[in-house]
Design a protein around this motif. Structure first.
Motif, mmCIF file in Angstrom:
data_model
loop_
_atom_site.group_PDB
_atom_site.id
_atom_site.type_symbol
_atom_site.label_atom_id
_atom_site.label_comp_id
_atom_site.label_asym_id
_atom_site.label_seq_id
_atom_site.Cartn_x
_atom_site.Cartn_y
_atom_site.Cartn_z
ATOM 1 N N ALA A 17 20.234 -0.003 28.844
ATOM 2 C CA ALA A 17 21.412 -0.833 28.603
ATOM 3 C C ALA A 17 21.570 -1.144 27.125
ATOM 4 O O ALA A 17 22.679 -1.106 26.580
ATOM 5 C CB ALA A 17 21.319 -2.125 29.421
ATOM 6 N N ASN A 18 20.478 -1.436 26.463
ATOM 7 C CA ASN A 18 20.568 -1.780 25.043
ATOM 8 C C ASN A 18 20.842 -0.557 24.172
ATOM 9 O O ASN A 18 21.491 -0.663 23.132
ATOM 10 C CB ASN A 18 19.290 -2.493 24.595
ATOM 11 N N TYR A 19 20.373 0.597 24.607
ATOM 12 C CA TYR A 19 20.714 1.828 23.896
ATOM 13 C C TYR A 19 22.218 2.070 23.969
ATOM 14 O O TYR A 19 22.870 2.377 22.957
ATOM 15 C CB TYR A 19 19.954 3.007 24.494
ATOM 16 N N MET A 20 22.779 1.919 25.164
ATOM 17 C CA MET A 20 24.210 2.103 25.342
ATOM 18 C C MET A 20 24.994 1.035 24.588
ATOM 19 O O MET A 20 26.030 1.319 23.978
ATOM 20 C CB MET A 20 24.574 2.063 26.826
ATOM 21 N N LYS A 21 24.500 -0.178 24.614
ATOM 22 C CA LYS A 21 25.175 -1.262 23.900
ATOM 23 C C LYS A 21 25.247 -0.953 22.419
ATOM 24 O O LYS A 21 26.287 -1.148 21.768
ATOM 25 C CB LYS A 21 24.428 -2.577 24.153
ATOM 26 N N HIS A 22 24.158 -0.449 21.857
ATOM 27 C CA HIS A 22 24.116 -0.114 20.431
ATOM 28 C C HIS A 22 25.132 0.973 20.102
ATOM 29 O O HIS A 22 25.841 0.882 19.084
ATOM 30 C CB HIS A 22 22.708 0.349 20.052
ATOM 31 N N ARG A 23 25.243 1.980 20.956
ATOM 32 C CA ARG A 23 26.183 3.067 20.703
ATOM 33 C C ARG A 23 27.634 2.620 20.912
ATOM 34 O O ARG A 23 28.502 2.933 20.098
ATOM 35 C CB ARG A 23 25.888 4.247 21.623
ATOM 36 N N LEU A 24 27.899 1.906 21.984
ATOM 37 C CA LEU A 24 29.272 1.517 22.297
ATOM 38 C C LEU A 24 29.799 0.461 21.339
ATOM 39 O O LEU A 24 31.026 0.304 21.192
ATOM 40 C CB LEU A 24 29.358 1.012 23.734
ATOM 41 N N ALA A 25 28.904 -0.267 20.672
ATOM 42 C CA ALA A 25 29.334 -1.272 19.700
ATOM 43 C C ALA A 25 30.063 -0.634 18.521
ATOM 44 O O ALA A 25 30.728 -1.333 17.751
ATOM 45 C CB ALA A 25 28.127 -2.074 19.206
ATOM 46 N N GLU A 26 29.967 0.687 18.389
ATOM 47 C CA GLU A 26 30.696 1.389 17.333
ATOM 48 C C GLU A 26 32.201 1.303 17.557
ATOM 49 O O GLU A 26 32.972 1.409 16.597
ATOM 50 C CB GLU A 26 30.279 2.864 17.299
ATOM 51 N N PHE A 78 28.481 -11.543 25.601
ATOM 52 C CA PHE A 78 27.269 -12.177 26.141
ATOM 53 C C PHE A 78 25.967 -11.539 25.633
ATOM 54 O O PHE A 78 25.060 -11.254 26.430
ATOM 55 C CB PHE A 78 27.281 -12.166 27.675
ATOM 56 N N THR A 79 25.857 -11.303 24.360
ATOM 57 C CA THR A 79 24.604 -10.796 23.806
ATOM 58 C C THR A 79 23.681 -11.959 23.469
ATOM 59 O O THR A 79 24.134 -13.090 23.272
ATOM 60 C CB THR A 79 24.864 -9.962 22.544
ATOM 61 N N GLY A 80 22.377 -11.667 23.413
ATOM 62 C CA GLY A 80 21.399 -12.694 23.107
ATOM 63 C C GLY A 80 21.311 -12.983 21.626
ATOM 64 O O GLY A 80 22.095 -12.485 20.806
ATOM 65 N N GLN A 81 20.329 -13.774 21.260
ATOM 66 C CA GLN A 81 20.153 -14.175 19.863
ATOM 67 C C GLN A 81 19.917 -12.980 18.949
ATOM 68 O O GLN A 81 20.311 -12.991 17.786
ATOM 69 C CB GLN A 81 18.979 -15.159 19.744
ATOM 70 N N ASN A 82 19.303 -11.953 19.485
ATOM 71 C CA ASN A 82 19.024 -10.758 18.686
ATOM 72 C C ASN A 82 20.085 -9.673 18.874
ATOM 73 O O ASN A 82 19.889 -8.530 18.467
ATOM 74 C CB ASN A 82 17.643 -10.194 19.046
ATOM 75 N N GLY A 83 21.193 -10.037 19.521
ATOM 76 C CA GLY A 83 22.253 -9.063 19.742
ATOM 77 C C GLY A 83 21.970 -8.099 20.873
ATOM 78 O O GLY A 83 22.599 -7.046 20.972
ATOM 79 N N THR A 84 21.022 -8.448 21.713
ATOM 80 C CA THR A 84 20.650 -7.565 22.826
ATOM 81 C C THR A 84 21.270 -8.043 24.136
ATOM 82 O O THR A 84 21.779 -9.161 24.234
ATOM 83 C CB THR A 84 19.115 -7.502 22.976
ATOM 84 N N HIS A 113 19.992 -5.952 31.640
ATOM 85 C CA HIS A 113 20.070 -4.628 32.270
ATOM 86 C C HIS A 113 21.500 -4.137 32.392
ATOM 87 O O HIS A 113 21.727 -3.027 32.879
ATOM 88 C CB HIS A 113 19.426 -4.669 33.656
ATOM 89 N N GLU A 114 22.458 -4.950 31.993
ATOM 90 C CA GLU A 114 23.859 -4.570 32.055
ATOM 91 C C GLU A 114 24.598 -5.212 30.897
ATOM 92 O O GLU A 114 24.070 -6.099 30.217
ATOM 93 C CB GLU A 114 24.481 -5.016 33.385
ATOM 94 N N MET A 115 25.819 -4.751 30.673
ATOM 95 C CA MET A 115 26.604 -5.330 29.579
ATOM 96 C C MET A 115 28.058 -5.400 29.987
ATOM 97 O O MET A 115 28.512 -4.660 30.869
ATOM 98 C CB MET A 115 26.457 -4.485 28.312
ATOM 99 N N VAL A 116 28.794 -6.279 29.325
ATOM 100 C CA VAL A 116 30.225 -6.416 29.561
ATOM 101 C C VAL A 116 30.948 -5.959 28.303
ATOM 102 O O VAL A 116 30.866 -6.590 27.252
ATOM 103 C CB VAL A 116 30.613 -7.872 29.900
ATOM 104 N N VAL A 117 31.643 -4.826 28.411
ATOM 105 C CA VAL A 117 32.425 -4.278 27.307
ATOM 106 C C VAL A 117 33.833 -4.852 27.391
ATOM 107 O O VAL A 117 34.452 -4.841 28.461
ATOM 108 C CB VAL A 117 32.465 -2.735 27.371
ATOM 109 N N LEU A 138 34.981 -4.170 31.288
ATOM 110 C CA LEU A 138 34.158 -3.199 32.005
ATOM 111 C C LEU A 138 32.719 -3.706 32.042
ATOM 112 O O LEU A 138 32.165 -4.080 30.999
ATOM 113 C CB LEU A 138 34.166 -1.843 31.289
ATOM 114 N N MET A 139 32.112 -3.735 33.210
ATOM 115 C CA MET A 139 30.703 -4.100 33.311
ATOM 116 C C MET A 139 29.899 -2.820 33.544
ATOM 117 O O MET A 139 30.064 -2.143 34.564
ATOM 118 C CB MET A 139 30.447 -5.092 34.439
#
Length: 225
Positions: free
Chosen positions: A51-60, A66-72, A75-79, A117-118
């Motif tokens: 999930a965090n790998y995808m989050k890092h790529r999709l953030a482009e 709803f990211t945490g203090q470290n931007g992570t 197991h899922e993310m809301v785009v 999108l979740m």
């Protein structure tokens, strides 16, 4: 006991729903037993890593909520593509429909927040598959950028008309302002492994409010006897 459903002699509901089935519990029980303590821990860690790998790529190209203090994320993310509606007129359902042209069933749409999108990659997807999905969403972001900069029409574009069926792209009446190739084969992967949807854009609201059965009418079955 649910009034009108159970009786004094009937088995009580085994879940929150009166017709819930206990057999559904066997799936999760078998998964836990087969994975074991170490397996469950590894599966959880892998799901969070994916999930965090995808989050890092999709953030482009997209905002992730709803990211945490470290931007992570977990197991899922809301785009969140809602800002794109203002700049291009593209809504989340347009992105979901366009993903079909890329060979993907869209992830959860408009939950837990309308217009988002979740995405939940789980532990079972390979890095190649994660990249394939991220590539598709980032490619769609570029298609949205074409609308934003005026090189694509705001109403008649690959997103608003998605998904594109085989029947539509081989028709001699093709009159879209973009090519058939762009419509049906938006990526190299789609050229190699094309999934053709059986129908094009449908009216979601009408479909939700009106049950439409694709089966034959009852009279047809009577004639078969």
């Amino acid at each position: 006991m649910v009034e009108g459903v159970s009786s004094d002699k009937a088995m009580r509901a085994v879940s929150a729903a009166p017709f819930g089935s206990a057999s559904i519990l066997l799936i999760s029980y078998a998964y836990i037993k087969m994975m074991g303590t170490d397996g469950l821990k590894k599966a959880t860690a892998t799901a969070i890593l994916n999930a965090n790998y995808m989050k890092h790529r999709l953030a482009e190209g997209y905002e992730v909520l709803f990211t945490g203090q470290n931007g992570t994320v977990a197991h899922e993310m809301v785009v969140d593509p809602r800002p794109l509606k203002i700049t291009s007129g593209v809504q989340v359902e347009d992105i979901a429909k366009r993903l079909i042209d890329y060979g993907f069933h869209a992830p959860t749409v408009s939950f837990p927040i309308p217009g988002t999108l979740m995405i939940e990659p789980t532990e079972s997807e390979s890095k190649a598959e994660l990249d394939r999905f991220c590539d598709a969403l980032l490619s769609i972001r570029k298609e949205i950028a074409e609308i934003e900069n005026g090189s694509a029409d705001k109403e008649d574009n690959v997103l608003k008309n998605a998904p594109h069926t085989a029947e539509s792209v081989i028709s001699s009446d093709w009159n879209r302002p973009y090519s058939r190739e762009k419509a049906a084969y938006p990526s190299e992967d789609a050229k190699q492994n094309k999934f053709w949807p059986s129908v094009g854009r449908v009216d979601n609201t009408y479909g939700d409010r009106n049950l439409v059965c694709s089966c034959l009418p009852i009279s047809a079955y009577a004639e078969m006897e």
